[in-house]
Write a protein that holds these residues in place. Structure first.
Motif, mmCIF file in Angstrom:
data_model
loop_
_atom_site.group_PDB
_atom_site.id
_atom_site.type_symbol
_atom_site.label_atom_id
_atom_site.label_comp_id
_atom_site.label_asym_id
_atom_site.label_seq_id
_atom_site.Cartn_x
_atom_site.Cartn_y
_atom_site.Cartn_z
ATOM 1 N N TYR A 91 11.452 -1.944 -4.537
ATOM 2 C CA TYR A 91 10.410 -2.518 -5.515
ATOM 3 C C TYR A 91 9.006 -2.005 -6.300
ATOM 4 C CZ TYR A 91 13.314 -6.054 -2.690
ATOM 5 O OH TYR A 91 13.361 -7.310 -2.361
ATOM 6 N N GLN A 92 8.326 -3.050 -7.342
ATOM 7 C CA GLN A 92 7.535 -2.472 -7.872
ATOM 8 C C GLN A 92 6.345 -3.289 -8.279
ATOM 9 O OE1 GLN A 92 8.811 0.302 -11.103
ATOM 10 N NE2 GLN A 92 9.463 -2.052 -12.711
ATOM 11 N N THR A 93 5.143 -3.142 -8.698
ATOM 12 C CA THR A 93 4.116 -3.923 -8.641
ATOM 13 C C THR A 93 2.880 -3.181 -9.081
ATOM 14 O OG1 THR A 93 3.054 -6.307 -8.729
ATOM 15 C CG2 THR A 93 2.675 -5.153 -7.207
ATOM 16 N N THR A 94 2.257 -3.794 -9.683
ATOM 17 C CA THR A 94 1.165 -3.169 -10.667
ATOM 18 C C THR A 94 -0.071 -4.521 -10.016
ATOM 19 O OG1 THR A 94 1.171 -4.589 -13.088
ATOM 20 C CG2 THR A 94 1.775 -2.163 -12.531
ATOM 21 N N PHE A 95 -1.988 -3.850 -9.885
ATOM 22 C CA PHE A 95 -2.579 -3.920 -9.222
ATOM 23 C C PHE A 95 -3.855 -4.136 -9.851
ATOM 24 C CE2 PHE A 95 -1.712 -0.981 -6.619
ATOM 25 C CZ PHE A 95 -2.682 -0.209 -6.102
ATOM 26 N N LEU A 96 -4.481 -4.228 -10.534
ATOM 27 C CA LEU A 96 -6.097 -3.918 -11.122
ATOM 28 C C LEU A 96 -6.881 -3.242 -10.023
ATOM 29 C CD1 LEU A 96 -6.484 -6.496 -13.886
ATOM 30 C CD2 LEU A 96 -4.969 -3.919 -13.923
ATOM 31 N N VAL A 97 -7.758 -2.316 -10.326
ATOM 32 C CA VAL A 97 -8.914 -1.736 -9.708
ATOM 33 C C VAL A 97 -10.043 -1.424 -11.215
ATOM 34 C CG1 VAL A 97 -9.778 -0.034 -8.323
ATOM 35 C CG2 VAL A 97 -7.525 -0.922 -8.047
ATOM 36 N N VAL A 122 1.981 5.369 -4.791
ATOM 37 C CA VAL A 122 1.101 5.121 -5.666
ATOM 38 C C VAL A 122 0.500 5.926 -6.929
ATOM 39 C CG1 VAL A 122 -1.443 4.106 -5.872
ATOM 40 C CG2 VAL A 122 0.052 3.797 -4.100
ATOM 41 N N ASN A 123 1.026 4.805 -7.792
ATOM 42 C CA ASN A 123 0.297 5.873 -9.512
ATOM 43 C C ASN A 123 1.926 6.996 -9.284
ATOM 44 O OD1 ASN A 123 -0.810 3.881 -10.231
ATOM 45 N ND2 ASN A 123 -2.686 4.996 -9.260
ATOM 46 N N GLY A 124 3.198 6.841 -8.466
ATOM 47 C CA GLY A 124 3.456 8.279 -7.965
ATOM 48 C C GLY A 124 3.564 9.304 -7.074
ATOM 49 N N GLU A 151 0.012 1.144 -10.440
ATOM 50 C CA GLU A 151 1.719 1.072 -9.953
ATOM 51 C C GLU A 151 1.293 1.338 -8.407
ATOM 52 O OE1 GLU A 151 5.771 2.103 -12.187
ATOM 53 O OE2 GLU A 151 5.217 3.632 -10.600
ATOM 54 N N LEU A 152 2.523 0.316 -7.732
ATOM 55 C CA LEU A 152 2.355 0.088 -6.515
ATOM 56 C C LEU A 152 4.146 -0.263 -6.476
ATOM 57 C CD1 LEU A 152 2.109 0.838 -3.284
ATOM 58 C CD2 LEU A 152 2.017 -1.732 -3.297
ATOM 59 N N ARG A 153 5.002 0.825 -5.713
ATOM 60 C CA ARG A 153 6.367 0.962 -5.835
ATOM 61 C C ARG A 153 6.857 1.737 -4.091
ATOM 62 N NH1 ARG A 153 10.297 5.613 -6.311
ATOM 63 N NH2 ARG A 153 12.148 5.532 -6.829
ATOM 64 N N ILE A 154 7.944 0.460 -3.797
ATOM 65 C CA ILE A 154 8.018 0.376 -2.104
ATOM 66 C C ILE A 154 9.649 1.166 -2.829
ATOM 67 C CG2 ILE A 154 8.786 -0.329 -0.281
ATOM 68 C CD1 ILE A 154 5.932 -1.491 -0.992
#
Length: 862
Positions: A91-97, A122-124, A151-154
């Motif tokens: 699973y993956q998504t992106t989020f803003l900081v 997180v970011n690879g 990027e957050l990937r699980i």
């Protein structure tokens, strides 16, 4: 899109603790917290295109939404999706900081539920590996974040592949786990691997559920950012309680970035109860503040009084910055009383100084796919318990520690919770890492739930002790080597006699720990005089229903009998060609190894063979309800020897034939209506005891009841051939007999095929309990065909349906086809000439109701 979200956050920050574009005065800010629930995609690892995903969710539900698999609940589709748990998913998504988050002292990702073997990037960069569905996982990520998009990937590893690695590496096979449907799941060598994974056992199959081994982000993911310190946990410990005051301690668990002065405060509804100046230490430390509540209102269980709750706020003041944590408590004393008596050792709960008979049920999760369980599902579930006069639910150990809302609702409705730890029907490993994983799981959940007044008991496991001693598991271990039984038993001791009770002792010492259900004490096999009992002689042993009332232990924590759901639910998972209890589909939606045949066996002992499939379902509902009625009433009549009756089970995880009293769609079966009456605060209960005909009365109230007891013997046309009326002075919290006659003398020369005994309790002109007793099984009764007429009146919430019958109407059954609605009563008996009104809550029109409503009686089924 994100620019719009941030603009809204600026406008609503003060109320929403929002995200991005924050004011630069950090001391004025509360913790920033944002759920990461948008923009998720998923795929099989390194295969195919990325598809839209829902978080929280599961792989199976995401596959269904994308049209990759069919609904596994329908017909035999479950068999076609067993490949899902053998492969890895990502699973993956992106989020803003933004800059303001990065300026904070701490930035953390908080995962409230990962199912189950998961690598998080997180970011690879790998930030941690998860391996427990029941734990909360947190990680500091400030140094890994970039301003802007991240990027957050699980990566979810197959729980079956991971389980097989551990299974194959072990030197022997742990006994148990018979409910692990490895063969159905097409697992290599039919190996039962579920015990190696800290995951809901029922996902691997159970004798009421499918085998659908899920993966996914099953609870919310949030990003949190804060400065200086935060309150990690607020525990409220109660000490002494009197009419004048309750003394308590607030234990603040504070995580601080540096040393410094601070002030702690405890408030109730804005009023300050106590303050304390402290010196914060770096790291996670606890600080205590004693406080009092004057003239406390006590928390009572359903039926005994108000379940009063206090809103408590803990505040940590650091200069101009104030950090808060809110919780709710109920002030009450509760103890599990284990005292020697003339019979053995008691097992009962004393609430606010009063012994209380526990009336309730066992619960399982409301779905295989847990994120599909809505707030409304929980509300209906607990409302069912409340309406049914329950005061306890047991959260069974093969499911999950339920969501916070479940316990909040139990708090609000006066429902105590017997809370199992998540271990059931299997022996488990005890390597060092596994034990530490269990310890952290227990700490997480004990700390999360300990402030709830509804939590009554922590229980180590379901049925493992009794299985080791009596189900042949010890023999299975012996066959694998002389040293295997000792290794297996030592693992049991390490988990259930050491790890779990040590966690309860450290983190929630005011509550009792019970090693295994059923048992008679720590490591002591269950018997009928010293502890709790799971009685399955009815069902598995084919014993008659009336043994429910004679097989009595100090606390009956499991017993049950099966039924199919009603026809409107069956239509949702089966086609008309499946409408036979021995069809492949109906057998697949029946996971008890003796299921459908056992239902039929008991049915034909009590009833004639129903004329068609729908009638079979109707009679099956009545059969289940009448059978469990023996248990409900027999257990209550046996108080104070027996002090609890929790039947198996309240709910279902999918549409299925099971022991439930409400089906997967939360429709009440006949049993639920019987439970409501059988658990009423005051119960009149006619019964046979060997050669005696008796009428018992149970009073759960904490004050005496003065009522008129009216007994009538009449035939099915309404002719009264005997009656008596007497004043019954029923002491508080008591059970005793108020009628006791030789059965054969009382029934001498009477045709019991055409007779019933009606027992009614009237208090201040109102019937508070009524019970009808028949002297023979239904198939031996000369039941007439009654004329039941009805009229309909519109109400604010639906309709009132007034019914009238000329003769005995047995198990009057109201249906509204596939429409939605709830009847206030159903499956009830009506005496000859009787009128009564049933309320229907529905949004149907009167025209639609007139088309859909049918009224059946039991004689119609044959």
């Amino acid at each position: 899109m994100w620019h719009k979200v941030n603009l809204l956050s600026v406008l609503t920050f003060a109320l929403l603790f929002s995200w991005g574009c924050q004011p630069k005065n950090k001391d004025a800010n509360l913790m920033i917290q944002k759920e990461i629930n948008e923009g998720w995609t998923f795929r099989q690892l390194n295969e195919g295109e990325w598809l839209p995903a829902t978080v929280p969710g599961t792989v199976h539900t995401d596959l269904m939404k994308n049209g990759i698999i069919e609904d596994p609940y329908y017909r035999l589709n479950e068999l076609d999706v067993q490949w899902v748990d053998k492969v890895d998913w990502e699973y993956q998504t992106t989020f803003l900081v933004d800059e303001n988050i990065l300026e904070r002292d701490r930035v953390q990702l908080d995962f409230k539920g990962l199912d189950t073997y998961a690598d998080i990037f997180v970011n690879g960069e790998l930030i941690f590996n998860a391996d427990n569905m029941f734990r909360r996982w947190q990680a500091d990520v400030k140094d890994l974040l970039n301003e802007g998009e991240n990027e957050l990937r699980i990566l979810f590893h197959s729980p079956i592949v991971e389980g097989l690695k551990q299974y194959d590496a072990n030197g022997f096979v742990y006994p148990g786990a018979e409910n692990d449907q490895a063969e159905r799941g097409q697992v290599e060598g039919n190996k039962r691997v579920s015990i190696y994974t800290r995951k809901a056992g029922y996902h691997y199959g159970w004798d009421w559920g499918p085998r659908l081994v899920t993966s996914g982000i099953w609870r919310p993911v949030t990003i949190q950012a804060w400065d200086n310190a935060r309150i990690e946990n607020l525990q409220i410990i109660q000490h002494e309680v009197s009419d004048e005051r309750a003394t308590l301690t607030a234990v603040f668990e504070v995580e601080a970035e540096k040393k410094g002065k601070a002030t702690l405060s405890v408030k109730n509804d804005g009023a300050v109860l106590a303050t304390a100046n402290i010196h914060l230490q770096h790291g996670v430390k606890t600080y205590k503040v004693d406080f009092e509540i004057q003239n406390p209102k006590l928390w009572w269980t359903n039926g005994l009084g108000e379940a009063h709750l206090y809103d408590i706020t803990g505040e940590l003041a650091l200069g101009k910055r104030t950090i808060t944590e809110n919780t709710r408590i109920g002030i009450r004393t509760l103890e599990l009383v284990r005292e020697k008596d003339d019979h053995g050792t008691s097992f009962y709960f004393k609430l606010n100084g009063h012994p209380v008979f526990m009336k309730g049920a066992n619960t399982i999760p409301n779905d295989i796919f847990l994120p599909r369980v809505t707030d409304e599902n929980y509300r209906k579930m607990i409302e069912t318990a409340r309406k049914s006069n329950m005061n306890m639910l047991r959260v069974w150990g093969g499911g999950v520690y339920e969501d916070d809302l479940f316990y909040d609702l139990c708090d609000e409705n006066g429902i105590l919770v017997w809370q199992d730890f998540m271990f059931a029907c299997a022996m488990f490993p005890n390597d060092k890492s596994f034990l530490e994983n269990i310890r952290k799981e227990a700490v997480d959940n004990v700390k999360r739930l300990r402030n709830h007044p509804s939590i009554a008991l922590w229980c180590g496991n379901n049925e493992i002790l009794t299985a080791w001693n009596t189900w042949g598991w010890k023999g299975q271990a012996e066959k694998q080597g002389a040293d295997v039984p000792e290794k297996v038993w030592q693992a049991y001791v390490d988990i259930f006699h050491k790890t779990l009770p040590e966690v309860v002792s450290e983190y929630d010492p005011q509550r009792s720990y019970w090693g295994s259900s059923p048992s008679s004490g720590m490591g002591v096999q269950a018997d009928l005089v010293n502890g709790d009992e799971h009685y399955w002689g009815v069902w598995w042993g084919k014993e008659p229903f009336n043994t429910y009332a004679t097989h009595l232990a100090r606390f009956m924590s499991e017993y049950g009998f099966q039924s199919f759901p009603e026809i409107s639910t069956v239509k949702k998972y089966a086609a008309p060609e499946d409408y036979d209890i021995y069809s492949d589909v109906m057998k697949s939606h029946q996971r008890s190894s003796i299921g459908n045949g056992t239902i039929e066996y008991y049915m034909l002992k009590e009833y004639r063979r129903p004329k068609d499939f729908e009638s079979f379902l109707y009679v099956n509902h009545v059969l289940q309800a009448e059978g469990i009625k023996f248990g409900l009433e027999g257990h209550r009549r046996a108080m104070p020897y027996t002090m609890g009756s929790l039947y198996w089970q309240l709910n279902d995880v999918w549409p299925v034939a099971s022991w439930s009293s409400t089906d997967y769609y939360q429709k009440w079966k006949a049993l639920q209506y019987y439970v409501k009456k059988g658990f009423s605060p005051v119960l009149v209960s006619p019964y046979e005891d060997e050669l005696k005909l008796k009428v018992g009365i149970v009073n759960d109230r904490l004050e005496q009841v003065n009522a008129q007891l009216i007994l009538k013997m009449m035939d099915f046309d309404g002719q009264v051939i005997w009656e008596t009326a007497s004043l019954a002075e029923i002491p508080a919290n008591s059970s005793r007999d108020y009628f006791n006659e030789n059965k054969h003398e009382f029934l001498y020369r009477k045709d019991t095929r055409n007779l019933l005994l009606s027992a009614e309790l009237i208090e201040n002109g109102k019937t508070i309990s009524r019970n009808i007793y028949f002297f023979r099984p239904f198939k031996e009764l000369d039941i007439p065909h009654p004329q039941v007429d009805y009229s309909i009146t519109k109400t604010d919430s639906g309709f009132d349906i007034e019914l009238k019958t000329d003769k005995l109407a047995k198990n009057v059954y109201l249906q509204i086809a596939d429409e939605k609605g709830f009847f206030s009563d159903n499956y009830f008996d009506m005496l000859p000439g009787e009128k009564l009104t049933v309320s229907l809550e529905t949004e149907m029109s009167e025209e639609k109701l007139s088309e859909a409503l049918t009224v059946r009686t039991l004689d119609d089924a044959f």
